[in-house]
Design a protein around this motif. Sequence first.
Motif, PDB file in Angstrom:
ATOM      1  N   THR A 140       1.004  -1.138   0.040  1.00  0.00           N
ATOM      2  CA  THR A 140       0.005  -0.069  -0.007  1.00  0.00           C
ATOM      3  C   THR A 140       0.791   1.011   0.085  1.00  0.00           C
ATOM      4  O   THR A 140       0.740   2.297  -0.687  1.00  0.00           O
ATOM      5  CB  THR A 140      -0.975   0.068   1.287  1.00  0.00           C
ATOM      6  OG1 THR A 140      -1.690  -1.081   1.023  1.00  0.00           O
ATOM      7  CG2 THR A 140      -1.905   1.055   1.173  1.00  0.00           C
ATOM      8  N   ARG A 197      -5.023  -6.634  -4.739  1.00  0.00           N
ATOM      9  CA  ARG A 197      -6.123  -6.429  -3.974  1.00  0.00           C
ATOM     10  C   ARG A 197      -7.229  -7.042  -4.409  1.00  0.00           C
ATOM     11  O   ARG A 197      -8.102  -7.884  -3.581  1.00  0.00           O
ATOM     12  CB  ARG A 197      -6.273  -4.904  -3.668  1.00  0.00           C
ATOM     13  CG  ARG A 197      -5.133  -4.143  -3.204  1.00  0.00           C
ATOM     14  CD  ARG A 197      -5.132  -3.953  -1.906  1.00  0.00           C
ATOM     15  NE  ARG A 197      -3.760  -5.213  -1.341  1.00  0.00           N
ATOM     16  CZ  ARG A 197      -2.720  -5.458  -1.710  1.00  0.00           C
ATOM     17  NH1 ARG A 197      -2.109  -4.769  -2.453  1.00  0.00           N
ATOM     18  NH2 ARG A 197      -1.853  -6.187  -0.987  1.00  0.00           N
ATOM     19  N   TRP A 234      -0.861  -3.448  -8.020  1.00  0.00           N
ATOM     20  CA  TRP A 234      -1.185  -3.428  -6.294  1.00  0.00           C
ATOM     21  C   TRP A 234      -2.710  -3.634  -6.642  1.00  0.00           C
ATOM     22  O   TRP A 234      -3.352  -4.373  -5.821  1.00  0.00           O
ATOM     23  CB  TRP A 234      -0.746  -1.936  -5.972  1.00  0.00           C
ATOM     24  CG  TRP A 234      -1.348  -2.036  -4.655  1.00  0.00           C
ATOM     25  CD1 TRP A 234      -0.956  -2.480  -3.583  1.00  0.00           C
ATOM     26  CD2 TRP A 234      -2.773  -1.253  -4.422  1.00  0.00           C
ATOM     27  NE1 TRP A 234      -1.814  -1.898  -2.384  1.00  0.00           N
ATOM     28  CE2 TRP A 234      -2.938  -1.164  -2.921  1.00  0.00           C
ATOM     29  CE3 TRP A 234      -3.645  -0.612  -5.204  1.00  0.00           C
ATOM     30  CZ2 TRP A 234      -4.028  -0.635  -2.104  1.00  0.00           C
ATOM     31  CZ3 TRP A 234      -4.839  -0.148  -4.360  1.00  0.00           C
ATOM     32  CH2 TRP A 234      -4.861  -0.309  -2.954  1.00  0.00           C
ATOM     33  N   GLN A 235      -3.584  -2.915  -7.594  1.00  0.00           N
ATOM     34  CA  GLN A 235      -4.887  -3.194  -7.838  1.00  0.00           C
ATOM     35  C   GLN A 235      -5.445  -4.548  -8.082  1.00  0.00           C
ATOM     36  O   GLN A 235      -6.210  -5.103  -7.437  1.00  0.00           O
ATOM     37  CB  GLN A 235      -5.354  -2.300  -8.985  1.00  0.00           C
ATOM     38  CG  GLN A 235      -5.494  -0.556  -8.732  1.00  0.00           C
ATOM     39  CD  GLN A 235      -5.832   0.092  -9.651  1.00  0.00           C
ATOM     40  OE1 GLN A 235      -5.406  -0.189 -10.819  1.00  0.00           O
ATOM     41  NE2 GLN A 235      -6.505   1.257  -9.352  1.00  0.00           N
ATOM     42  N   THR A 236      -4.795  -5.134  -9.048  1.00  0.00           N
ATOM     43  CA  THR A 236      -4.879  -6.669  -9.205  1.00  0.00           C
ATOM     44  C   THR A 236      -4.497  -7.523  -7.952  1.00  0.00           C
ATOM     45  O   THR A 236      -5.394  -8.483  -7.568  1.00  0.00           O
ATOM     46  CB  THR A 236      -3.956  -7.070 -10.432  1.00  0.00           C
ATOM     47  OG1 THR A 236      -4.127  -6.303 -11.491  1.00  0.00           O
ATOM     48  CG2 THR A 236      -4.101  -8.523 -10.670  1.00  0.00           C
ATOM     49  N   MET A 240       2.187   1.863  -3.638  1.00  0.00           N
ATOM     50  CA  MET A 240       1.146   2.336  -4.370  1.00  0.00           C
ATOM     51  C   MET A 240       0.973   3.853  -3.953  1.00  0.00           C
ATOM     52  O   MET A 240       0.826   4.603  -5.051  1.00  0.00           O
ATOM     53  CB  MET A 240       0.045   1.577  -4.066  1.00  0.00           C
ATOM     54  CG  MET A 240      -1.312   2.031  -5.032  1.00  0.00           C
ATOM     55  SD  MET A 240      -2.164   3.351  -4.695  1.00  0.00           S
ATOM     56  CE  MET A 240      -2.771   3.010  -2.924  1.00  0.00           C
TER      57      MET A 240
END
Length: 113
Positions: free
Chosen positions: A3, A101, A97-99, A6
Amino acid sequence: DSTEQMERALAFIRDKAKEKGEARGERVFLEEFRKSKKALLKIEARQRGIKSDCEAEDYAYAHDDYIALLTALQIATEREEKLRLQILAAELRIATWQTQRADERMERRAYHA
């Protein structure tokens, strides 16, 4: 922590946005100014007695000022491209990072965790 990475990537994009815009503006200006410089040098060639358009163009392209302008354009293009790739790398870190999560959320749902 991912996090934090990111958030650093987002801050990098934010912080570099103005610099990227300035780099693009400089490159575009130099590309357009190159045409004006060529025309000015062709006029100068004619004032020096060069009659043919072909010779005037040769004079313009071989002139030190024109070559210096090309060098400046090269530097501006390299700067813009470096910033573009740095921002792209930051965008890819965010997408990764989104993937991650999304995968974690899916896994928690699959295992009712």
